[in-house]
Design a protein around this motif. Structure first.
Motif, PDB file in Angstrom:
ATOM      1  N   VAL A 279     -60.324   2.928  10.886  1.00 56.55           N
ATOM      2  CA  VAL A 279     -59.791   1.330  10.345  1.00 56.55           C
ATOM      3  C   VAL A 279     -61.022   0.467   9.815  1.00 56.55           C
ATOM      4  O   VAL A 279     -61.438   0.700  10.869  1.00 56.55           O
ATOM      5  CB  VAL A 279     -58.810   0.704  10.486  1.00 56.55           C
ATOM      6  N   GLY A 280     -61.660   0.704   8.692  1.00 56.83           N
ATOM      7  CA  GLY A 280     -63.292  -0.226   8.558  1.00 56.83           C
ATOM      8  C   GLY A 280     -63.031  -1.180   8.682  1.00 56.83           C
ATOM      9  O   GLY A 280     -62.309  -2.287   8.200  1.00 56.83           O
ATOM     10  N   LEU A 281     -65.057  -2.302   9.082  1.00 60.71           N
ATOM     11  CA  LEU A 281     -64.755  -3.149   8.540  1.00 60.71           C
ATOM     12  C   LEU A 281     -65.412  -3.070   6.942  1.00 60.71           C
ATOM     13  O   LEU A 281     -66.543  -3.433   6.524  1.00 60.71           O
ATOM     14  CB  LEU A 281     -65.962  -4.687   9.613  1.00 60.71           C
TER      15      LEU A 281
ATOM     16  N   GLU B   4     -51.923  -0.897  14.870  1.00 60.86           N
ATOM     17  CA  GLU B   4     -50.724  -1.542  15.113  1.00 60.86           C
ATOM     18  C   GLU B   4     -49.135  -0.952  14.244  1.00 60.86           C
ATOM     19  O   GLU B   4     -48.507  -0.458  14.565  1.00 60.86           O
ATOM     20  CB  GLU B   4     -50.713  -2.519  15.492  1.00 60.86           C
ATOM     21  N   ALA B   5     -50.166  -0.842  13.015  1.00 62.29           N
ATOM     22  CA  ALA B   5     -49.136  -0.336  11.581  1.00 62.29           C
ATOM     23  C   ALA B   5     -49.194   1.152  11.155  1.00 62.29           C
ATOM     24  O   ALA B   5     -48.484   0.915  10.621  1.00 62.29           O
ATOM     25  CB  ALA B   5     -49.665  -1.377  10.603  1.00 62.29           C
ATOM     26  N   GLY B   6     -49.940   1.579  11.977  1.00 61.04           N
ATOM     27  CA  GLY B   6     -50.429   3.181  11.686  1.00 61.04           C
ATOM     28  C   GLY B   6     -51.526   3.588  10.834  1.00 61.04           C
ATOM     29  O   GLY B   6     -50.851   4.550  10.836  1.00 61.04           O
ATOM     30  N   GLU B   7     -52.389   3.000  10.756  1.00 61.81           N
ATOM     31  CA  GLU B   7     -53.356   3.330   9.736  1.00 61.81           C
ATOM     32  C   GLU B   7     -54.450   4.124  10.417  1.00 61.81           C
ATOM     33  O   GLU B   7     -55.290   4.576   9.185  1.00 61.81           O
ATOM     34  CB  GLU B   7     -54.126   1.915   9.367  1.00 61.81           C
ATOM     35  N   GLY B   8     -54.440   4.115  11.603  1.00 59.20           N
ATOM     36  CA  GLY B   8     -55.668   4.659  12.392  1.00 59.20           C
ATOM     37  C   GLY B   8     -56.189   4.099  12.890  1.00 59.20           C
ATOM     38  O   GLY B   8     -55.349   3.750  14.232  1.00 59.20           O
TER      39      GLY B   8
ATOM     40  N   VAL C 134     -62.801   9.437   8.775  1.00 54.89           N
ATOM     41  CA  VAL C 134     -61.592   8.756   7.236  1.00 54.89           C
ATOM     42  C   VAL C 134     -61.529   8.073   7.343  1.00 54.89           C
ATOM     43  O   VAL C 134     -60.354   7.248   8.268  1.00 54.89           O
ATOM     44  CB  VAL C 134     -60.720  10.262   6.806  1.00 54.89           C
ATOM     45  N   ILE C 135     -62.146   6.522   6.234  1.00 49.96           N
ATOM     46  CA  ILE C 135     -61.512   4.984   6.558  1.00 49.96           C
ATOM     47  C   ILE C 135     -61.133   5.024   4.890  1.00 49.96           C
ATOM     48  O   ILE C 135     -61.885   5.120   3.596  1.00 49.96           O
ATOM     49  CB  ILE C 135     -63.102   4.400   6.954  1.00 49.96           C
ATOM     50  N   HIS C 136     -59.897   4.627   4.911  1.00 47.55           N
ATOM     51  CA  HIS C 136     -59.241   4.219   3.369  1.00 47.55           C
ATOM     52  C   HIS C 136     -58.910   2.609   3.554  1.00 47.55           C
ATOM     53  O   HIS C 136     -58.813   2.369   2.465  1.00 47.55           O
ATOM     54  CB  HIS C 136     -57.687   4.890   3.288  1.00 47.55           C
ATOM     55  N   THR C 137     -58.765   1.977   4.501  1.00 46.79           N
ATOM     56  CA  THR C 137     -58.314   1.156   4.587  1.00 46.79           C
ATOM     57  C   THR C 137     -59.739   0.035   5.513  1.00 46.79           C
ATOM     58  O   THR C 137     -60.005   0.635   6.313  1.00 46.79           O
ATOM     59  CB  THR C 137     -57.382   0.167   5.668  1.00 46.79           C
ATOM     60  N   ARG C 138     -60.481  -1.070   4.668  1.00 45.18           N
ATOM     61  CA  ARG C 138     -61.295  -1.489   5.281  1.00 45.18           C
ATOM     62  C   ARG C 138     -60.965  -3.465   5.387  1.00 45.18           C
ATOM     63  O   ARG C 138     -60.231  -4.184   3.826  1.00 45.18           O
ATOM     64  CB  ARG C 138     -62.871  -1.765   4.723  1.00 45.18           C
ATOM     65  N   VAL C 139     -60.657  -4.188   6.255  1.00 49.98           N
ATOM     66  CA  VAL C 139     -60.443  -5.278   6.655  1.00 49.98           C
ATOM     67  C   VAL C 139     -61.519  -6.302   6.649  1.00 49.98           C
ATOM     68  O   VAL C 139     -62.852  -5.505   7.079  1.00 49.98           O
ATOM     69  CB  VAL C 139     -59.017  -5.513   7.872  1.00 49.98           C
TER      70      VAL C 139
END
Length: 297
Positions: free
Chosen positions: A192-194, A232-236, A216-221
């Motif tokens: 998970v990326g920023l 916690e949600a299993g995203e990486g 591999v970063i599919h999601t950034r927050v």
């Protein structure tokens, strides 16, 4: 209209009865009735009519209600300060910190302060570092806490604790009793990326991008707290500050520092040449002690 008029009208709008409004305001019924009539005389129109034993607001009174509520909202900070000055001879202690520190460190520190100063008023806000600096410069806050040094000439910046960036992983991802993880072990992993600028990230991201294969970063927050939620949600996997990592293990995540370690400092921010109050000094000492204990664990 005077404030006394507004106070009586608000009470009548809420209760619909002269006697109940009088009890609420701790005034004789005759005095409430006199103030109401005086307000109506000044305004030149009726505010209430009697309907089956209750006072029913007129259309004009209902239209005035919105603006009167705004007057009450504007008076609330004045009332809080007046109560503070009357009881403590000092304004409330105003603390502002970045989101990771507002989850555990600050609540526990303020609870500890309460044991020493049980009646001291305190407000706590959570904002990014740039807004903390702005709040201090405008004298809206007494003490700021951040994991970043804003590097501003007007701001006193003191390191009060140090920790390390931590890896968060789903339960069972790390080996039992594993005490650290190297960056190379993250090659090719889903992470998970920023999104946006974070002073803790640039050097670390460059090292991660240099891995082969790169993570591999599919999601950034936007925040480290959101990164923890995504793990916690299993995203990486995610790399977060040590305060965000606190409690992650009890929540079911694997946690360990990176190797080589990436240090993180906790900074206390204040206006230069300012005189901290006794309450600020006491809270800062508690925060320093609490932070050291948390990071040691």
């Amino acid at each position: 209209m005077r404030l006394r008029h507004i106070e009586v009208i608000q009470a009548l709008l809420q209760t619909g009865h002269l006697g109940t409004a009088a009890e609420w305001l701790q005034l004789p019924v005759t005095e409430v009735e006199r103030i109401l009539r005086d307000a109506e005389d000044q305004l030149g129109f009726m505010l209430f009519s009697s309907v089956r034993g209750r006072l029913q607001a007129t259309r004009e009174a209902r239209e005035l209600q919105v603006e009167m509520a705004r007057v009450y909202d504007a008076l609330e900070p004045v009332q809080r300060l007046a109560n503070s000055l009357r009881q403590y001879q000092a304004p409330p202690l105003r603390i502002i910190c970045t989101p990771p520190l507002a989850q555990q460190l600050l609540p526990q520190s303020i609870a500890a302060l309460r044991r020493h100063l049980p009646d001291a008023p305190c407000t706590l806000l959570s904002q990014p570092t740039r807004d903390i600096v702005r709040s201090l410069l405008l004298r809206e806050s007494d003490l700021g806490l951040s994991l970043h040094d804003p590097d501003r000439a007007e701001i006193e910046c003191q390191v009060i604790a140090q920790g390390k960036l931590q890896l968060l992983a789903p339960h069972g991802w790390l080996q039992p009793r594993q005490k650290y993880i190297s960056l190379q072990d993250l090659a090719g992993q889903a992470m998970v990326g920023l999104e946006g600028h974070d002073p803790l990230s640039p050097a670390l991201e460059n090292k991660l991008h240099a891995l082969r294969p790169a993570p591999v970063i599919h999601t950034r927050v936007q925040t480290h707290q959101m990164m923890r939620s995504m793990v916690e949600a299993g995203e990486g996997l995610a790399i977060v500050d040590p305060f965000t990592a606190l409690g992650a293990k009890s929540a079911g995540l694997d946690v360990c520092p990176l190797a080589p370690a990436v240090p993180v400092s906790l900074y206390a921010l204040s206006l230069k040449n300012g005189e901290p109050s006794t309450a600020v000094q006491a809270l800062l000492a508690i925060i320093t002690e609490q932070a050291a204990a948390m990071l040691a664990n």
